[in-house]
Design an enzyme around this catalytic site. Structure first.
Site, PDB file in Angstrom:
ATOM      1  N   ARG A 147      37.420  33.578 -57.092  1.00 23.68           N
ATOM      2  CA  ARG A 147      38.376  33.921 -57.594  1.00 23.68           C
ATOM      3  C   ARG A 147      38.877  35.349 -56.649  1.00 23.68           C
ATOM      4  O   ARG A 147      39.609  36.256 -57.190  1.00 23.68           O
ATOM      5  CB  ARG A 147      38.345  34.324 -58.944  1.00 23.68           C
ATOM      6  CG  ARG A 147      38.163  33.198 -59.955  1.00 23.68           C
ATOM      7  CD  ARG A 147      39.494  32.774 -60.293  1.00 23.68           C
ATOM      8  NE  ARG A 147      40.051  33.645 -61.084  1.00 23.68           N
ATOM      9  CZ  ARG A 147      41.362  34.077 -61.194  1.00 23.68           C
ATOM     10  NH1 ARG A 147      42.233  33.593 -60.364  1.00 23.68           N
ATOM     11  NH2 ARG A 147      41.981  35.106 -61.837  1.00 23.68           N
ATOM     12  N   GLU A 176      46.418  31.444 -58.584  1.00 22.19           N
ATOM     13  CA  GLU A 176      47.285  32.141 -59.891  1.00 22.19           C
ATOM     14  C   GLU A 176      48.444  32.697 -59.548  1.00 22.19           C
ATOM     15  O   GLU A 176      48.561  33.120 -58.436  1.00 22.19           O
ATOM     16  CB  GLU A 176      46.010  33.062 -60.355  1.00 22.19           C
ATOM     17  CG  GLU A 176      46.674  33.798 -61.706  1.00 22.19           C
ATOM     18  CD  GLU A 176      45.645  34.990 -62.142  1.00 22.19           C
ATOM     19  OE1 GLU A 176      44.972  35.503 -61.375  1.00 22.19           O
ATOM     20  OE2 GLU A 176      46.023  35.441 -63.065  1.00 22.19           O
ATOM     21  N   ASN A 220      44.664  47.794 -58.803  1.00 21.55           N
ATOM     22  CA  ASN A 220      45.487  48.030 -59.918  1.00 21.55           C
ATOM     23  C   ASN A 220      44.833  49.307 -60.884  1.00 21.55           C
ATOM     24  O   ASN A 220      43.453  49.281 -61.206  1.00 21.55           O
ATOM     25  CB  ASN A 220      45.104  46.712 -60.977  1.00 21.55           C
ATOM     26  CG  ASN A 220      46.277  46.498 -61.881  1.00 21.55           C
ATOM     27  OD1 ASN A 220      47.346  47.078 -61.758  1.00 21.55           O
ATOM     28  ND2 ASN A 220      45.904  45.602 -62.812  1.00 21.55           N
ATOM     29  N   HIS A 225      37.598  36.249 -69.832  1.00 23.15           N
ATOM     30  CA  HIS A 225      37.540  37.758 -69.440  1.00 23.15           C
ATOM     31  C   HIS A 225      36.346  38.603 -69.701  1.00 23.15           C
ATOM     32  O   HIS A 225      36.367  39.908 -70.485  1.00 23.15           O
ATOM     33  CB  HIS A 225      38.757  38.520 -70.140  1.00 23.15           C
ATOM     34  CG  HIS A 225      39.655  39.383 -69.097  1.00 23.15           C
ATOM     35  ND1 HIS A 225      39.672  40.821 -69.425  1.00 23.15           N
ATOM     36  CD2 HIS A 225      40.597  39.191 -67.984  1.00 23.15           C
ATOM     37  CE1 HIS A 225      40.321  41.182 -68.506  1.00 23.15           C
ATOM     38  NE2 HIS A 225      40.855  40.355 -67.612  1.00 23.15           N
ATOM     39  N   GLU A 252      37.260  37.672 -59.774  1.00 21.66           N
ATOM     40  CA  GLU A 252      38.304  38.782 -59.303  1.00 21.66           C
ATOM     41  C   GLU A 252      37.945  40.173 -59.341  1.00 21.66           C
ATOM     42  O   GLU A 252      38.830  40.923 -58.778  1.00 21.66           O
ATOM     43  CB  GLU A 252      39.446  38.699 -60.523  1.00 21.66           C
ATOM     44  CG  GLU A 252      39.156  38.891 -62.054  1.00 21.66           C
ATOM     45  CD  GLU A 252      39.892  38.696 -62.904  1.00 21.66           C
ATOM     46  OE1 GLU A 252      40.698  37.712 -63.018  1.00 21.66           O
ATOM     47  OE2 GLU A 252      40.167  39.658 -64.019  1.00 21.66           O
ATOM     48  N   ASP A 283      40.626  32.184 -69.618  1.00 17.66           N
ATOM     49  CA  ASP A 283      39.922  33.318 -69.136  1.00 17.66           C
ATOM     50  C   ASP A 283      39.171  33.908 -70.292  1.00 17.66           C
ATOM     51  O   ASP A 283      40.080  34.138 -71.220  1.00 17.66           O
ATOM     52  CB  ASP A 283      41.246  34.118 -68.609  1.00 17.66           C
ATOM     53  CG  ASP A 283      40.235  35.219 -67.790  1.00 17.66           C
ATOM     54  OD1 ASP A 283      39.230  35.293 -67.829  1.00 17.66           O
ATOM     55  OD2 ASP A 283      41.236  35.810 -67.012  1.00 17.66           O
ATOM     56  N   GLU A 339      37.042  30.536 -67.088  1.00 17.18           N
ATOM     57  CA  GLU A 339      37.164  31.773 -65.896  1.00 17.18           C
ATOM     58  C   GLU A 339      36.283  33.112 -66.777  1.00 17.18           C
ATOM     59  O   GLU A 339      36.306  33.157 -68.045  1.00 17.18           O
ATOM     60  CB  GLU A 339      38.502  32.121 -65.758  1.00 17.18           C
ATOM     61  CG  GLU A 339      38.666  33.507 -64.903  1.00 17.18           C
ATOM     62  CD  GLU A 339      40.133  33.756 -64.785  1.00 17.18           C
ATOM     63  OE1 GLU A 339      40.980  32.953 -64.779  1.00 17.18           O
ATOM     64  OE2 GLU A 339      40.475  34.945 -64.393  1.00 17.18           O
ATOM     65  N   HIS A 376      42.786  35.301 -57.121  1.00 18.09           N
ATOM     66  CA  HIS A 376      43.344  36.170 -58.070  1.00 18.09           C
ATOM     67  C   HIS A 376      44.806  36.353 -57.809  1.00 18.09           C
ATOM     68  O   HIS A 376      45.227  36.672 -56.613  1.00 18.09           O
ATOM     69  CB  HIS A 376      42.659  37.483 -58.083  1.00 18.09           C
ATOM     70  CG  HIS A 376      43.005  38.498 -59.456  1.00 18.09           C
ATOM     71  ND1 HIS A 376      43.383  39.635 -58.945  1.00 18.09           N
ATOM     72  CD2 HIS A 376      43.202  38.194 -60.576  1.00 18.09           C
ATOM     73  CE1 HIS A 376      43.638  40.185 -60.457  1.00 18.09           C
ATOM     74  NE2 HIS A 376      43.393  39.332 -61.300  1.00 18.09           N
ATOM     75  N   HIS A 414      50.786  31.599 -66.605  1.00 22.44           N
ATOM     76  CA  HIS A 414      50.028  32.279 -67.699  1.00 22.44           C
ATOM     77  C   HIS A 414      50.830  31.887 -69.027  1.00 22.44           C
ATOM     78  O   HIS A 414      51.819  32.454 -69.076  1.00 22.44           O
ATOM     79  CB  HIS A 414      50.112  33.671 -67.558  1.00 22.44           C
ATOM     80  CG  HIS A 414      48.973  34.285 -66.539  1.00 22.44           C
ATOM     81  ND1 HIS A 414      48.526  35.556 -66.591  1.00 22.44           N
ATOM     82  CD2 HIS A 414      48.273  33.645 -65.735  1.00 22.44           C
ATOM     83  CE1 HIS A 414      47.799  35.664 -65.687  1.00 22.44           C
ATOM     84  NE2 HIS A 414      47.431  34.721 -65.295  1.00 22.44           N
ATOM     85  N   TYR A 418      42.675  39.993 -75.380  1.00 21.25           N
ATOM     86  CA  TYR A 418      43.160  39.855 -74.094  1.00 21.25           C
ATOM     87  C   TYR A 418      44.274  39.076 -73.683  1.00 21.25           C
ATOM     88  O   TYR A 418      44.491  37.961 -73.873  1.00 21.25           O
ATOM     89  CB  TYR A 418      41.877  39.392 -73.183  1.00 21.25           C
ATOM     90  CG  TYR A 418      42.383  39.116 -71.539  1.00 21.25           C
ATOM     91  CD1 TYR A 418      42.742  40.045 -70.745  1.00 21.25           C
ATOM     92  CD2 TYR A 418      42.469  37.921 -71.260  1.00 21.25           C
ATOM     93  CE1 TYR A 418      43.207  39.889 -69.667  1.00 21.25           C
ATOM     94  CE2 TYR A 418      43.048  37.376 -70.260  1.00 21.25           C
ATOM     95  CZ  TYR A 418      43.446  38.415 -69.175  1.00 21.25           C
ATOM     96  OH  TYR A 418      43.872  38.187 -68.011  1.00 21.25           O
TER      97      TYR A 418
HETATM   98  C1  CS2 Z   1      43.147  38.526 -65.277  1.00 25.59           C
HETATM   99  C2  CS2 Z   1      43.755  39.807 -64.598  1.00 25.59           C
HETATM  100  O1  CS2 Z   1      44.655  37.180 -64.012  1.00 25.59           O
HETATM  101  C3  CS2 Z   1      43.478  37.313 -64.354  1.00 25.59           C
HETATM  102  O2  CS2 Z   1      42.679  36.355 -64.758  1.00 25.59           O
HETATM  103  O3  CS2 Z   1      41.774  38.463 -65.484  1.00 25.59           O
HETATM  104  O4  CS2 Z   1      44.870  39.920 -65.089  1.00 25.59           O
HETATM  105  C4  CS2 Z   1      42.841  41.312 -64.750  1.00 25.59           C
HETATM  106  O5  CS2 Z   1      42.864  41.396 -66.155  1.00 25.59           O
HETATM  107  C5  CS2 Z   1      43.805  42.186 -64.281  1.00 25.59           C
HETATM  108  O6  CS2 Z   1      43.983  41.697 -62.910  1.00 25.59           O
HETATM  109  C6  CS2 Z   1      42.843  43.564 -64.532  1.00 25.59           C
HETATM  110  O7  CS2 Z   1      43.539  44.532 -63.524  1.00 25.59           O
HETATM  111 MG    MG Z   2      40.824  36.633 -65.011  1.00 24.18          MG
END
Ligand code: CS2
Ligand code: MG
Length: 408
Positions: free
Chosen positions: A288, A344, A37, A217, A267, A215, A241, A317, A122, A160
């Protein structure tokens, strides 16, 4: 049997998918996802300049040896760019293997361990009522698990993955467009004061059966994360998370000593060496990693097996950054893994995405059902691919209110 050619495509509907197609002298081809990404051109270049020239002439059935050849041969081991490039090759080789055997990949791993794999969606909201609406929409569609992200009162910018304005009805909010990163302002104090109560209200409204995930983050310090995890314990989250940036594996002990909330991490990991201590010390509950970022099926299967020994379940992920090829590789592992936890899942199935990556995999009532087509079970339409071109993007950066740089 020999590999006769390999091509890399970069682009896609709203995403720069990096798609690898490996061709053989027997007409069978394999597909793999190398999408890293916001750094997509780097995996593509690594594949084109260093890996594809060596692949030509190799026997595609020797996927283990080919994996070792590239991993050890790189000398500079691991790292997301190389591991995503190896991941794309490995996925494509497994795809070929499945097609040669005329079996879906999960059969080559050991068959199905479940009828469908639970996914989580989400839900996001600019504020709590907006988030409640978003959760309700997923519950109505039959989802059994929902990740909840909420705007925090008084936070100077949307934090986020939440929208600036209520009513946007989007399931994933992050604008990555442009090379210069967008900036967000973060305040851990406001977050820690507000979010536990918000999570408790969501639990009250939706009852005990809904699996609720959240999350952080990577935003909290280990001590703060321990306090937060302790406070949200009564909510009975499915997982919390990335409470802290996980490169400091020992920091997770602090959280464990203070709370029984299940922890999900990984992730950003790209090898077993990033998570072996976390797993062996049983400091996490869900791993993850993504099949693309962590070196493909061959390597991720090793992580899954190690995790299984330590009661750690999978929670791969699945942000929209992964193409349907990675999601399919994960779906086959999810169908098999004795220690599967959850997947996810973001709705990839736009008509454009389906046209580019046709497949018979399907999501129904919160469960992902893997198709019985041989290999990964996803194809790639090169004519469709020609419609798209690369668009540069970057992850946002995060600062505290005084300007100090923080973790996105
Ligand atoms: C995130 C991701 O999906 C998740 O749990 O933490 O969306 C993350 O922000 C992105 O994949 C970053 O590239
Ligand atoms: Mg995440």
């Amino acid at each position: 049997m020999k590999i006769t050619g390999a091509k890399v495509f970069v682009g896609g509907p709203g995403k720069n998918y990096v798609t690898l197609k490996i061709e053989t002298d027997q007409g069978v081809y394999g597909l793999g996802d190398g999408t890293l990404n916001n750094r997509e051109t780097l995996t593509a270049k690594y594949l084109q300049d260093y890996l594809i020239p060596c692949l030509i002439g190799m026997d595609p059935r020797n996927s283990e040896d080919i994996w070792q050849y590239f991993y050890r041969g790189a000398y500079f081991r691991r790292g997301p760019i190389a591991m995503a490039a190896f991941g794309a090759i490995d996925m494509a080789l497994w795809d070929i293997k499945g097609k040669l055997a005329n079996l879906p990949l999960y059969q080559l791993f050991g068959g199905k361990s479940r009828n469908g794999a639970m996914v989580y969606a989400h839900a996001t909201g600019a504020d709590l009522p907006d988030l409640m609406d978003s959760v309700a929409r997923y519950v109505d569609q039959g989802y059994k698990a929902v990740r909840v992200q909420c705007g925090i009162p008084g936070m100077p910018t949307a934090s986020y993955a939440v929208p600036e304005q209520a009513g946007s009805n989007t399931d994933y909010i992050t604008d990555f467009s442009g090379i210069r990163p967008k900036e967000e302002i973060w305040d851990s104090g406001r977050y820690m004061r507000y979010m536990p109560g918000a999570l408790a209200e969501i639990r009250d409204r939706f009852g005990p059966d809904l699996h609720i995930l959240h999350d952080v983050h990577h935003r909290l310090l280990p001590r703060e994360a321990a306090e937060f995890a302790k406070e949200v314990e009564p909510v009975k989250l499915f997982w919390l998370e990335d409470p802290t940036p996980a490169e400091d594996q020992d920091a997770l002990r602090m959280i464990r000593q203070h709370s029984t909330v299940p922890i999900a991490i990984g992730e950003v990991f790209n090898s077993i060496w990033d998570c072996n201590k976390l797993i062996q010390n049983e400091l996490i509950d869900f791993i993850r990693v993504a099949v693309t970022y962590a070196g493909g099926i061959t390597h991720v299967k090793r992580i899954v097996d190690l995790a299984g020994l330590h009661h750690v379940r999978t929670g791969f992920h699945g942000a929209p950054s992964h193409s349907p090829l990675c999601m399919a590789a994960q779906a086959h592992l999810n169908a098999w893994a004795p220690n599967f936890g959850i997947q996810e899942y973001l709705v990839l199935g736009t008509p454009e995405c389906d046209a580019l990556f046709p497949s018979a995999h399907k999501m129904e009532n919160g469960l992902f059902h893997v198709s019985d087509a041989p290999g990964l079970g996803v194809d790639f339409d090169e004519t469709e691919a020609a419609r798209y071109e690369y668009k540069a993007g970057s992850h946002p950066i995060v600062r505290l209110e005084d300007g100090t740089l923080w973790n996105y």
